[in-house]
Design a protein around this motif. Structure first.
Motif, mmCIF file in Angstrom:
data_model
loop_
_atom_site.group_PDB
_atom_site.id
_atom_site.type_symbol
_atom_site.label_atom_id
_atom_site.label_comp_id
_atom_site.label_asym_id
_atom_site.label_seq_id
_atom_site.Cartn_x
_atom_site.Cartn_y
_atom_site.Cartn_z
ATOM 1 N N LEU A 1 0.633 -1.071 -0.002
ATOM 2 C CA LEU A 1 0.283 0.391 0.147
ATOM 3 C C LEU A 1 1.066 1.175 -0.027
ATOM 4 C CD1 LEU A 1 -2.642 -1.298 2.478
ATOM 5 C CD2 LEU A 1 -2.749 -1.009 -0.396
ATOM 6 N N MET A 2 1.574 1.005 1.008
ATOM 7 C CA MET A 2 2.841 2.270 0.846
ATOM 8 C C MET A 2 3.687 2.900 -0.410
ATOM 9 S SD MET A 2 3.033 3.715 3.433
ATOM 10 C CE MET A 2 4.384 5.062 3.353
ATOM 11 N N SER A 3 3.605 1.190 -1.193
ATOM 12 C CA SER A 3 3.696 1.638 -2.558
ATOM 13 C C SER A 3 3.496 1.907 -3.856
ATOM 14 C CB SER A 3 5.237 0.266 -2.940
ATOM 15 O OG SER A 3 6.546 0.426 -2.916
ATOM 16 N N ALA A 4 2.288 1.611 -3.501
ATOM 17 C CA ALA A 4 0.897 2.188 -4.577
ATOM 18 C C ALA A 4 1.070 3.818 -4.417
ATOM 19 C CB ALA A 4 -0.572 1.612 -3.888
ATOM 20 N N LEU A 5 1.246 3.723 -2.587
ATOM 21 C CA LEU A 5 0.924 5.947 -3.087
ATOM 22 C C LEU A 5 2.130 6.562 -3.271
ATOM 23 C CD1 LEU A 5 -0.978 5.400 0.564
ATOM 24 C CD2 LEU A 5 -1.682 6.285 -1.947
ATOM 25 N N ILE A 6 3.365 6.311 -2.672
ATOM 26 C CA ILE A 6 4.914 6.793 -3.114
ATOM 27 C C ILE A 6 6.330 5.311 -3.713
ATOM 28 C CG2 ILE A 6 6.441 7.288 -1.922
ATOM 29 C CD1 ILE A 6 5.161 8.822 0.123
ATOM 30 N N TRP A 7 5.561 5.816 -4.922
ATOM 31 C CA TRP A 7 6.732 4.861 -5.581
ATOM 32 C C TRP A 7 7.774 4.719 -4.935
ATOM 33 C CZ3 TRP A 7 5.834 5.108 -11.445
ATOM 34 C CH2 TRP A 7 4.163 5.289 -11.614
ATOM 35 N N GLY A 8 8.168 3.714 -4.282
ATOM 36 C CA GLY A 8 9.532 2.967 -4.169
ATOM 37 C C GLY A 8 9.400 2.915 -2.732
ATOM 38 N N PHE B 1 11.019 5.792 -7.558
ATOM 39 C CA PHE B 1 10.207 6.763 -7.254
ATOM 40 C C PHE B 1 10.447 8.122 -8.089
ATOM 41 C CE2 PHE B 1 11.473 11.077 -4.909
ATOM 42 C CZ PHE B 1 10.372 12.009 -4.251
ATOM 43 N N LEU B 2 11.820 8.313 -9.080
ATOM 44 C CA LEU B 2 11.982 8.659 -9.648
ATOM 45 C C LEU B 2 11.157 8.511 -10.639
ATOM 46 C CD1 LEU B 2 16.329 8.635 -10.060
ATOM 47 C CD2 LEU B 2 14.857 10.502 -9.380
ATOM 48 N N ILE B 3 10.798 7.294 -10.898
ATOM 49 C CA ILE B 3 9.416 7.491 -11.925
ATOM 50 C C ILE B 3 8.529 7.884 -11.975
ATOM 51 C CG2 ILE B 3 8.260 5.828 -13.549
ATOM 52 C CD1 ILE B 3 10.735 5.103 -14.042
ATOM 53 N N GLN B 4 7.940 7.798 -10.650
ATOM 54 C CA GLN B 4 6.334 8.155 -10.257
ATOM 55 C C GLN B 4 6.716 10.192 -10.435
ATOM 56 O OE1 GLN B 4 5.457 8.469 -6.127
ATOM 57 N NE2 GLN B 4 3.192 8.583 -6.428
ATOM 58 N N VAL B 5 8.225 10.557 -10.056
ATOM 59 C CA VAL B 5 8.916 12.341 -10.164
ATOM 60 C C VAL B 5 8.308 12.332 -12.038
ATOM 61 C CG1 VAL B 5 10.563 13.726 -10.060
ATOM 62 C CG2 VAL B 5 10.099 12.520 -7.535
ATOM 63 N N LEU B 6 8.384 11.504 -12.850
ATOM 64 C CA LEU B 6 8.855 11.991 -13.882
ATOM 65 C C LEU B 6 7.406 12.091 -14.512
ATOM 66 C CD1 LEU B 6 10.154 12.167 -16.758
ATOM 67 C CD2 LEU B 6 10.275 9.941 -16.802
ATOM 68 N N LEU C 1 0.585 6.771 -19.791
ATOM 69 C CA LEU C 1 0.185 6.701 -18.964
ATOM 70 C C LEU C 1 -0.055 4.829 -18.415
ATOM 71 C CD1 LEU C 1 -3.500 8.888 -17.968
ATOM 72 C CD2 LEU C 1 -0.683 8.787 -16.542
ATOM 73 N N LEU C 2 -0.379 4.304 -19.960
ATOM 74 C CA LEU C 2 -0.511 2.936 -19.752
ATOM 75 C C LEU C 2 1.269 2.406 -19.071
ATOM 76 C CD1 LEU C 2 -2.494 1.264 -22.491
ATOM 77 C CD2 LEU C 2 -3.005 1.623 -19.685
ATOM 78 N N GLY C 3 2.028 3.161 -19.882
ATOM 79 C CA GLY C 3 3.320 2.640 -19.798
ATOM 80 C C GLY C 3 4.104 2.745 -17.899
ATOM 81 N N PHE C 4 3.110 3.612 -17.571
ATOM 82 C CA PHE C 4 3.785 4.108 -16.057
ATOM 83 C C PHE C 4 2.755 2.696 -15.405
ATOM 84 C CE2 PHE C 4 4.264 8.538 -17.518
ATOM 85 C CZ PHE C 4 6.148 8.528 -17.370
ATOM 86 N N PHE C 5 2.132 3.004 -15.704
ATOM 87 C CA PHE C 5 0.937 1.888 -15.154
ATOM 88 C C PHE C 5 1.173 -0.263 -14.591
ATOM 89 C CE2 PHE C 5 -2.210 -1.893 -14.909
ATOM 90 C CZ PHE C 5 -2.757 -1.818 -14.038
ATOM 91 N N VAL C 6 2.642 0.409 -15.824
ATOM 92 C CA VAL C 6 2.987 -1.053 -15.643
ATOM 93 C C VAL C 6 4.085 -1.121 -14.607
ATOM 94 C CG1 VAL C 6 5.169 -2.748 -17.337
ATOM 95 C CG2 VAL C 6 3.046 -1.541 -18.203
ATOM 96 N N PHE C 7 5.213 0.099 -14.897
ATOM 97 C CA PHE C 7 6.168 0.803 -13.451
ATOM 98 C C PHE C 7 5.440 0.234 -12.475
ATOM 99 C CE2 PHE C 7 8.604 2.112 -17.213
ATOM 100 C CZ PHE C 7 9.284 0.827 -17.101
ATOM 101 N N TRP C 8 3.986 0.878 -12.430
ATOM 102 C CA TRP C 8 3.127 1.255 -10.837
ATOM 103 C C TRP C 8 2.836 -0.430 -10.747
ATOM 104 C CZ3 TRP C 8 -2.155 0.477 -10.182
ATOM 105 C CH2 TRP C 8 -2.658 1.084 -8.966
ATOM 106 N N GLN C 9 2.881 -1.040 -11.170
ATOM 107 C CA GLN C 9 2.202 -2.726 -10.659
ATOM 108 C C GLN C 9 3.356 -3.380 -10.362
ATOM 109 O OE1 GLN C 9 1.704 -5.752 -12.530
ATOM 110 N NE2 GLN C 9 3.299 -4.723 -14.558
ATOM 111 N N TRP C 10 4.134 -3.182 -11.225
ATOM 112 C CA TRP C 10 5.915 -3.576 -11.162
ATOM 113 C C TRP C 10 6.139 -3.117 -9.881
ATOM 114 C CZ3 TRP C 10 10.658 -2.403 -14.035
ATOM 115 C CH2 TRP C 10 11.693 -3.167 -13.535
ATOM 116 N N ASN C 11 5.776 -2.328 -9.075
ATOM 117 C CA ASN C 11 6.785 -1.105 -7.533
ATOM 118 C C ASN C 11 5.801 -2.809 -6.703
ATOM 119 O OD1 ASN C 11 7.208 0.338 -5.730
ATOM 120 N ND2 ASN C 11 5.012 1.207 -6.675
ATOM 121 N N ILE C 12 4.638 -1.981 -6.910
ATOM 122 C CA ILE C 12 3.485 -3.289 -5.728
ATOM 123 C C ILE C 12 3.716 -4.481 -5.564
ATOM 124 C CG2 ILE C 12 1.786 -2.931 -4.864
ATOM 125 C CD1 ILE C 12 0.592 -0.542 -6.457
#
Length: 443
Positions: free
Chosen positions: A7-14, A30-35, A103-114
């Motif tokens: 859950l923490m990674s879902a809110l703040i990546w990394g 975190f840098l991916i989320q910042v981007l 956004l779909l590309g970022f979604f891949v990184f988001w679910q990978w991060n979680i």
């Protein structure tokens, strides 16, 4: 505990990786989320802070503006040239597709991060050592190198193939036609209205059926004729009684080597009223007056088949010649010993081998001729005209009809409907062809 980390990674990546004491991975996500946030702010909030708000940033950054534009297709038309803030429906739709793709590309990184944070925490809770970020990077590069290497290609395919396909498909559900040309007139979503028009309007339905039937006949007839001529030429050139086969093969490759546009323009001049064909036929007494080839549906279609056969037979000849070089001479010797004559050997051995080898390419040839735009456009222009058709002629293929609806009549929505039909027809044939290949069956 693992759920909390996820859950923490879902809110703040990394942040989950940070809790797992994997600092390198934590910084990466975190840098991916910042981007992602930087793209949104840089295309929306930053121009506002600088005091310059162009139309594309009026409703937020790339992502919010993109999604809003794709949903609404704009709200402010350009009523006069003096208006500086306005919406352009098609640009909003295209921008929306680009934004959604990113956004779909970022979604891949988001679910990978979680997933990574959760699985790593479970691994730690089981008493295992924490994997270092360097070790994890090496493992990912080793196990997923193929996917990483294909990622740039996938990005280019998405930009130059998938997004245009989706854009053309979505236009079929809009009111984009000659009466709704943005930015002066905005486009609206109309659902399946355009598809219903194709079915309910008698003239459009008649045109679709007539053009589709001719397109299918053309696709198979042009491919079959070119294949037969190429097949016969390959058999004759590879015959033992023919001398200098390389010379003959080189001469017959010339129709394929000459640019297609040159060949089409040359043949068109041959078949015009004052052309070479009429002159020869009149000189030898077969006809007393010129034949107007392009005023007759039958003659126009025959000319198209003749030209396409001339342009394509050399390709089949070369292909079949290559297949014939793989034939095993011992098989023919055995057949000869068993009493098979030359015709039986040809019919029972040569033909089945060639057919099985080129069958997938034959299907792809049919699919290619289904969309053979150039030959119809440059030789007959779709004519002769048919008063019962909806902006189409008797030699028009589905693709040339779509071209006419798009560039001549500006009926972009109906053209998109037809393009959708063409896409699914070609995709269905290609998929069927792919599933029958040996490589697909082995996988």
């Amino acid at each position: 505990m693992a759920i909390l980390v996820a859950l923490m990674s879902a809110l703040i990546w990394g942040s989950g990786q940070l809790m797992n004491k994997q600092y390198g991975k934590s910084l990466f996500f975190f840098l991916i989320q910042v981007l992602m946030i930087g793209i949104e702010l840089g295309t929306g909030l930053l121009p506002l802070i600088l005091g310059h708000v162009p139309p594309h940033a009026r409703n937020g950054g790339l992502f919010t503006r993109g999604i809003w534009g794709a949903v609404t297709l704009g709200t402010i038309p350009r009523e006069s040239a003096a208006v500086t803030v306005f919406d352009h429906s098609t640009m909003l739709l295209l921008t929306g597709l680009i934004a959604i793709s990113i956004l779909l590309g970022f979604f891949v990184f988001w679910q990978w991060n979680i997933r990574d944070a959760y699985k790593t925490r479970k691994h730690i809770m089981q008493g295992n050592e924490i994997e270092s970020s360097r070790s994890y990077t090496k493992r990912v590069l080793h196990d997923s190198f193929e996917y990483i290497a294909m990622a740039p290609g996938l990005a280019f395919v998405t930009i130059f193939s998938l997004i245009p396909i989706f854009f053309a498909f979505l236009v079929a559900f809009t009111s984009y036609d000659m009466n709704n040309i943005p930015p002066r007139h905005l486009v609206d979503w109309v659902g399946f209205h355009n598809f219903r028009q194709v079915v309910t309007l008698a003239q459009v339905r008649t045109t679709l059926i007539g053009v589709a039937i001719w397109t299918v006949i053309w696709a198979f007839a042009s491919t079959i004729l070119a294949f037969i001529v190429g097949f016969l030429q390959a058999v004759m050139i590879n015959s033992k009684v023919v001398r200098y086969p390389k010379l003959w093969r080189g001469l017959y490759i010339l129709p394929w080597a000459i640019p297609g546009l040159v060949t089409m323009m040359l043949f068109r001049n041959f078949f015009v009223t004052t052309g070479v064909i009429n002159a020869i036929l009149m000189n030898i007494g077969i006809i007393s007056e010129p034949i107007v080839f392009f005023a007759s549906t039958a003659w126009s279609r025959a000319v198209l088949l003749i030209v396409q056969t001339w342009m394509a037979f050399a390709w089949w000849m070369v292909l079949i010649t290559g297949v014939m070089t793989t034939l095993n001479p011992e098989t023919y010797e055995a057949a000869s010993i068993d009493g098979a004559n030359a015709f039986q050997q040809f019919y029972k051995l040569t033909v089945p081998t060639i057919i099985s080898a080129i069958a997938p390419l034959f299907i792809m040839g049919v699919a290619g001729n289904f969309n053979n735009f150039g030959i119809v456009y440059f030789i007959t222009g779709g004519g002769p005209t048919n008063p019962n058709f909806f902006f189409a002629g008797n030699t028009d293929l589905l693709l040339t009809w779509v071209f006419s609806l798009t560039f001549d009549q500006r009926m972009y929505n109906l053209a998109s409907v037809m393009s959708t039909f063409i896409f699914f027809a070609i995709a269905g044939v290609s998929a069927w062809n792919l599933t029958r290949t040996r490589a697909f069956k082995e996988d």
